[in-house]
Design a protein around this motif. Structure first.
Motif, short mmCIF file in Angstrom:
data_model
loop_
_atom_site.label_atom_id
_atom_site.label_comp_id
_atom_site.label_asym_id
_atom_site.label_seq_id
_atom_site.Cartn_x
_atom_site.Cartn_y
_atom_site.Cartn_z
N UNK A 91 -8.22 -5.39 6.55
CA UNK A 91 -7.63 -5.75 5.26
C UNK A 91 -7.13 -4.47 4.61
N UNK A 92 -6.31 -4.58 3.60
CA UNK A 92 -5.81 -3.38 2.93
C UNK A 92 -6.97 -2.55 2.40
N UNK A 93 -7.99 -3.20 1.89
CA UNK A 93 -9.15 -2.48 1.37
C UNK A 93 -9.82 -1.66 2.48
N UNK A 94 -9.96 -2.25 3.67
CA UNK A 94 -10.56 -1.53 4.80
C UNK A 94 -9.64 -0.41 5.30
N UNK A 95 -8.35 -0.66 5.29
CA UNK A 95 -7.38 0.36 5.72
C UNK A 95 -7.51 1.59 4.84
N UNK A 96 -7.55 1.38 3.55
CA UNK A 96 -7.65 2.50 2.60
C UNK A 96 -9.00 3.21 2.75
N UNK A 97 -10.06 2.42 2.94
CA UNK A 97 -11.41 2.99 3.01
C UNK A 97 -11.62 3.85 4.26
N UNK A 98 -10.97 3.49 5.36
CA UNK A 98 -11.16 4.24 6.61
C UNK A 98 -9.82 4.43 7.32
N UNK A 99 -8.97 5.19 6.68
CA UNK A 99 -7.61 5.41 7.13
C UNK A 99 -7.56 5.97 8.57
N UNK A 100 -8.40 6.93 8.88
CA UNK A 100 -8.37 7.55 10.21
C UNK A 100 -8.72 6.52 11.29
N UNK A 101 -9.72 5.72 11.04
CA UNK A 101 -10.11 4.70 12.03
C UNK A 101 -9.02 3.62 12.13
N UNK A 102 -8.43 3.26 11.00
CA UNK A 102 -7.33 2.29 11.04
C UNK A 102 -6.17 2.84 11.87
N UNK A 103 -5.85 4.11 11.69
CA UNK A 103 -4.75 4.70 12.45
C UNK A 103 -5.00 4.56 13.95
N UNK A 104 -6.24 4.75 14.40
CA UNK A 104 -6.57 4.59 15.82
C UNK A 104 -6.46 3.11 16.23
N UNK A 105 -7.00 2.22 15.42
CA UNK A 105 -6.93 0.78 15.73
C UNK A 105 -5.48 0.30 15.73
N UNK A 106 -4.70 0.83 14.81
CA UNK A 106 -3.28 0.47 14.74
C UNK A 106 -2.54 0.93 15.99
N UNK A 107 -2.86 2.11 16.49
CA UNK A 107 -2.20 2.62 17.70
C UNK A 107 -2.48 1.68 18.88
N UNK A 108 -3.70 1.20 18.98
CA UNK A 108 -4.07 0.27 20.05
C UNK A 108 -3.29 -1.03 19.91
N UNK A 109 -3.23 -1.56 18.70
CA UNK A 109 -2.52 -2.82 18.46
C UNK A 109 -1.02 -2.63 18.68
N UNK A 110 -0.47 -1.53 18.23
CA UNK A 110 0.96 -1.29 18.43
C UNK A 110 1.30 -1.22 19.92
N UNK A 111 0.47 -0.55 20.70
CA UNK A 111 0.71 -0.46 22.15
C UNK A 111 0.65 -1.85 22.78
#
Length: 132
Positions: A91-111
């Motif tokens: 969620x946006x709240x989780x994205x903001x709270x843990x931006x670095x971890x979201x960036x990694x999860x986002x890279x996996x999902x984007x791939x």
């Protein structure tokens, strides 16, 4: 349900994936930009999934014997669940709270999404050569 529509959805998704990749390289979350890109990506991805399923079903109904078609249709439906889990977890709240971890999860999902697009182009492109 037209191949041109699918190509448009792919292009929209690829542009949003590129934008999200750029955003996640930033040291901090730009909430407004991330929200806008995720919204565009979700809309394009949902429309793309509908088109893929419809095109596969149309080809199967017309007698196409390609075993890749039912497999693609089923994988497309299954990927919807994975995408929903990702969005629900991040969620946006989780994205903001843990931006670095979201960036990694986002890279996996984007791939994963890029692989899906490539698979769709490969399988459906065989049946709609002129449209690809």
């Amino acid at each position: 349900m037209r191949m041109e529509d699918l190509r448009r959805h792919h292009a929209q998704m690829l542009a949003a994936l590129d934008q999200l990749e750029q955003l996640t390289q930033s040291p901090a979350c730009d909430e407004k930009a991330v929200t806008a890109v995720r919204y565009r990506l979700t809309r394009a991805s949902s429309a793309r999934r509908r088109e893929v399923v419809a095109l596969c079903e149309r080809l199967i109904a017309s007698g196409a014997k390609d075993p890749g078609l039912p497999a693609l249709r089923d994988a497309t439906l299954a990927s919807r669940a994975a995408s929903s889990r990702h969005i629900g977890t991040w969620t946006l709240q989780e994205v903001v709270a843990d931006w670095a971890q979201y960036a990694r999860a986002s890279a996996t999902m984007r791939a994963s999404l890029r692989r899906e697009i490539a698979r769709e182009q490969q399988i459906l492109g065989q049946h709609f050569q002129e449209a690809m």
